[in-house]
Design a protein around this motif. Structure first.
Motif, PDB file in Angstrom:
ATOM      1  N   ALA A  17       0.831  -1.210   0.000  1.00 16.66           N
ATOM      2  CA  ALA A  17       0.000   0.000   0.000  1.00 16.66           C
ATOM      3  C   ALA A  17       0.860   1.252   0.000  1.00 16.66           C
ATOM      4  N   ASN A  18       1.947   1.199   0.771  1.00 16.47           N
ATOM      5  CA  ASN A  18       2.841   2.347   0.839  1.00 16.47           C
ATOM      6  C   ASN A  18       3.460   2.644  -0.520  1.00 16.47           C
ATOM      7  N   ILE A  19       3.902   1.591  -1.230  1.00 14.55           N
ATOM      8  CA  ILE A  19       4.483   1.734  -2.559  1.00 14.55           C
ATOM      9  C   ILE A  19       3.467   2.354  -3.514  1.00 14.55           C
ATOM     10  N   ASP A  20       2.238   1.828  -3.494  1.00 14.29           N
ATOM     11  CA  ASP A  20       1.196   2.336  -4.387  1.00 14.29           C
ATOM     12  C   ASP A  20       0.958   3.828  -4.161  1.00 14.29           C
ATOM     13  N   ASN A  21       0.901   4.243  -2.896  1.00 12.14           N
ATOM     14  CA  ASN A  21       0.693   5.653  -2.578  1.00 12.14           C
ATOM     15  C   ASN A  21       1.844   6.513  -3.091  1.00 12.14           C
ATOM     16  N   LEU A  22       3.061   6.038  -2.902  1.00 11.93           N
ATOM     17  CA  LEU A  22       4.229   6.799  -3.345  1.00 11.93           C
ATOM     18  C   LEU A  22       4.272   6.917  -4.871  1.00 11.93           C
ATOM     19  N   VAL A  23       3.858   5.841  -5.549  1.00 12.48           N
ATOM     20  CA  VAL A  23       3.819   5.877  -7.014  1.00 12.48           C
ATOM     21  C   VAL A  23       2.836   6.940  -7.491  1.00 12.48           C
ATOM     22  N   VAL A  24       1.663   6.972  -6.890  1.00 11.97           N
ATOM     23  CA  VAL A  24       0.657   7.974  -7.260  1.00 11.97           C
ATOM     24  C   VAL A  24       1.172   9.379  -6.986  1.00 11.97           C
ATOM     25  N   LEU A  25       1.783   9.583  -5.835  1.00  9.54           N
ATOM     26  CA  LEU A  25       2.324  10.896  -5.482  1.00  9.54           C
ATOM     27  C   LEU A  25       3.428  11.320  -6.447  1.00  9.54           C
ATOM     28  N   ALA A  26       4.295  10.366  -6.813  1.00  3.74           N
ATOM     29  CA  ALA A  26       5.382  10.668  -7.746  1.00  3.74           C
ATOM     30  C   ALA A  26       4.838  11.052  -9.120  1.00  3.74           C
ATOM     31  N   GLN A  27       3.863  10.284  -9.594  1.00  6.39           N
ATOM     32  CA  GLN A  27       3.280  10.560 -10.911  1.00  6.39           C
ATOM     33  C   GLN A  27       2.538  11.892 -10.922  1.00  6.39           C
ATOM     34  N   ASN A  28       1.830  12.194  -9.832  1.00  4.21           N
ATOM     35  CA  ASN A  28       1.130  13.475  -9.744  1.00  4.21           C
ATOM     36  C   ASN A  28       2.118  14.637  -9.789  1.00  4.21           C
ATOM     37  N   ALA A  29       3.207  14.516  -9.042  1.00  5.50           N
ATOM     38  CA  ALA A  29       4.222  15.569  -9.027  1.00  5.50           C
ATOM     39  C   ALA A  29       4.858  15.733 -10.402  1.00  5.50           C
ATOM     40  N   GLN A  30       5.089  14.612 -11.067  1.00  3.85           N
ATOM     41  CA  GLN A  30       5.684  14.658 -12.403  1.00  3.85           C
ATOM     42  C   GLN A  30       4.722  15.287 -13.398  1.00  3.85           C
ATOM     43  N   ASP A  31       3.443  14.961 -13.284  1.00  4.83           N
ATOM     44  CA  ASP A  31       2.439  15.494 -14.217  1.00  4.83           C
ATOM     45  C   ASP A  31       2.311  17.016 -14.139  1.00  4.83           C
ATOM     46  N   ASP A  54       9.948   0.874 -12.712  1.00  7.76           N
ATOM     47  CA  ASP A  54       9.244   2.132 -12.995  1.00  7.76           C
ATOM     48  C   ASP A  54       9.827   3.276 -12.169  1.00  7.76           C
ATOM     49  N   ALA A  55      10.193   2.996 -10.926  1.00  7.61           N
ATOM     50  CA  ALA A  55      10.774   4.030 -10.078  1.00  7.61           C
ATOM     51  C   ALA A  55      12.169   4.416 -10.560  1.00  7.61           C
ATOM     52  N   LEU A  56      12.928   3.448 -11.050  1.00  7.57           N
ATOM     53  CA  LEU A  56      14.256   3.747 -11.593  1.00  7.57           C
ATOM     54  C   LEU A  56      14.155   4.668 -12.808  1.00  7.57           C
ATOM     55  N   LEU A  57      13.228   4.336 -13.703  1.00  4.24           N
ATOM     56  CA  LEU A  57      13.029   5.178 -14.879  1.00  4.24           C
ATOM     57  C   LEU A  57      12.514   6.554 -14.472  1.00  4.24           C
ATOM     58  N   GLY A  58      11.549   6.583 -13.559  1.00  4.17           N
ATOM     59  CA  GLY A  58      10.986   7.851 -13.108  1.00  4.17           C
ATOM     60  C   GLY A  58      12.015   8.743 -12.444  1.00  4.17           C
ATOM     61  N   LYS A  59      12.911   8.146 -11.662  1.00  2.06           N
ATOM     62  CA  LYS A  59      13.936   8.951 -11.008  1.00  2.06           C
ATOM     63  C   LYS A  59      14.904   9.534 -12.032  1.00  2.06           C
ATOM     64  N   GLY A  60      15.250   8.743 -13.043  1.00  2.00           N
ATOM     65  CA  GLY A  60      16.139   9.247 -14.084  1.00  2.00           C
ATOM     66  C   GLY A  60      15.544  10.425 -14.823  1.00  2.00           C
ATOM     67  N   ILE A  61      14.262  10.309 -15.175  1.00  2.00           N
ATOM     68  CA  ILE A  61      13.582  11.392 -15.880  1.00  2.00           C
ATOM     69  C   ILE A  61      13.472  12.629 -14.986  1.00  2.00           C
ATOM     70  N   SER A  62      13.089  12.423 -13.736  1.00  2.00           N
ATOM     71  CA  SER A  62      12.955  13.543 -12.800  1.00  2.00           C
ATOM     72  C   SER A  62      14.296  14.222 -12.538  1.00  2.00           C
ATOM     73  N   SER A  63      15.362  13.423 -12.503  1.00  2.00           N
ATOM     74  CA  SER A  63      16.696  13.984 -12.279  1.00  2.00           C
ATOM     75  C   SER A  63      17.077  14.931 -13.410  1.00  2.00           C
ATOM     76  N   LEU A  64      16.780  14.540 -14.647  1.00  2.00           N
ATOM     77  CA  LEU A  64      17.097  15.416 -15.782  1.00  2.00           C
ATOM     78  C   LEU A  64      16.256  16.679 -15.754  1.00  2.00           C
ATOM     79  N   TYR A  65      14.938  16.517 -15.620  1.00  2.00           N
ATOM     80  CA  TYR A  65      14.042  17.659 -15.718  1.00  2.00           C
ATOM     81  C   TYR A  65      14.189  18.633 -14.546  1.00  2.00           C
ATOM     82  N   SER A  66      14.758  18.180 -13.444  1.00  3.63           N
ATOM     83  CA  SER A  66      14.958  19.075 -12.303  1.00  3.63           C
ATOM     84  C   SER A  66      16.372  19.640 -12.263  1.00  3.63           C
ATOM     85  N   SER A  67      17.220  19.258 -13.242  1.00  2.00           N
ATOM     86  CA  SER A  67      18.607  19.732 -13.244  1.00  2.00           C
ATOM     87  C   SER A  67      18.704  21.129 -13.843  1.00  2.00           C
ATOM     88  N   LYS A  68      19.854  21.753 -13.654  1.00  2.00           N
ATOM     89  CA  LYS A  68      20.101  23.108 -14.135  1.00  2.00           C
ATOM     90  C   LYS A  68      20.696  23.072 -15.542  1.00  2.00           C
TER      91      LYS A  68
END
Length: 289
Positions: A17-31, A54-68
């Motif tokens: 349940a904790n994983i599912d919640n974090l996935v939703v929160l991550a996707q919402n933040a990314q959206d 999915d989290a590995l891919l999401g972190k990679g994408i988020s790392s790029l888009y949040s970089s300077k």
């Protein structure tokens, strides 16, 4: 989680349940474009499930888009994407079809990221081209975009992946974008070094030329030719919008250089500026040239 407080001997599983919640929160933040927050949620998922693809891919994408702009995390993106694919392949009971679908999904995410890197790089250069550092900064960022496009091309080259919707298009378009980036890399560029006749009627910007060294120029010429040939194999009528500059040296003035004995002496630079910014502005000046 096993606890003896109020639930003696009970086993209560809250990890899923904790994983599912974090996935939703991550996707919402990314959206909504909050990539720093998304990266934090993906990191928390990986603390619980280090091999969550999915989290590995999401972190990679988020790392790029949040970089300077000064430090685009493209290597991090590619690294996490590779790790995500490796992790997906190791999932218990996973079918080949699901693996190919995940690879196609990864390629799509990286393709969009590469286009973003290309666009912001060109926009930043257009805004700041007058600075001496603008061209080297552009080359560095375009190289990062090229690396992502090449990785997308390698992923979608697999015939099983290529059959999946949009993958074949991304395979071809990634090569076209590599060609576009190589054209931009090999262009001779200028920057402003000062002002001629400051404060007077004929005030003008004094410019200098800059270009990749011959070794790097040849590297991107070869890459352009390789990609161009691969595109022609699947799209025979393909013609690039702009030809690549095959001249590996900065355009000089042959006669003036011979007369003064040096390409870089002040007299040659003066004559070159007169040729490029005065004579070249009119038809009769071009005829004179």
């Amino acid at each position: 989680i096993t606890t003896n407080n109020n639930f003696a001997g009970a086993n209560i599983n809250v990890v899923g349940a904790n994983i599912d919640n974090l996935v939703v929160l991550a996707q919402n933040a990314q959206d909504i474009g909050n990539y720093e927050e998304a990266k934090e949620y993906y990191s928390r998922i990986l603390e619980i499930q280090p091999m969550n693809s999915d989290a590995l891919l999401g972190k990679g994408i988020s790392s790029l888009y949040s970089s300077k702009m000064s430090d685009l995390k493209t290597d991090e993106l590619i690294g996490y994407a590779k790790k995500a694919i490796q992790s997906k392949r190791k999932e218990e009971g996973i079918t080949d079809e699901k693996i190919f679908e995940f690879i196609a999904k990864t390629a799509g995410e990286l393709y969009a990221a590469a286009i973003m890197v290309y666009q912001i790089s060109m926009n930043d250069y257009d805004d700041n081209w007058k600075y001496q550092s603008s061209a080297p900064d552009l080359w560095d960022r375009l190289e990062k975009a090229i690396n992502i496009f090449l990785f997308v091309n390698a992923l979608t080259e697999n015939e099983n992946v290529n059959k999946i919707e949009n993958a074949s298009l991304q395979y071809k378009e990634s090569m076209k974008f590599v060609c576009i980036c190589c054209v931009e890399m090999c262009k001779q560029r200028q920057y402003v070094t000062g002002i001629i006749n400051p404060g007077q009627l004929f005030e003008a910007e004094q410019k200098s030329e800059i270009k990749l060294n011959q070794q790097l120029h040849q590297k991107y010429l070869d890459l352009y030719d390789t990609m161009y040939q691969k595109i022609k194999e699947i799209e025979p009528d393909y013609k690039p919008k702009e030809d690549i500059n095959r001249n590996k040296e900065i355009n000089g003035c042959y006669i003036a250089t011979c007369v003064y004995g040096s390409y870089d002496c002040p007299q040659v630079w003066t004559l070159r500026r007169f040729r490029d910014y005065t004579l070249d502005e009119t038809w009769y000046g071009r005829l004179f040239i």
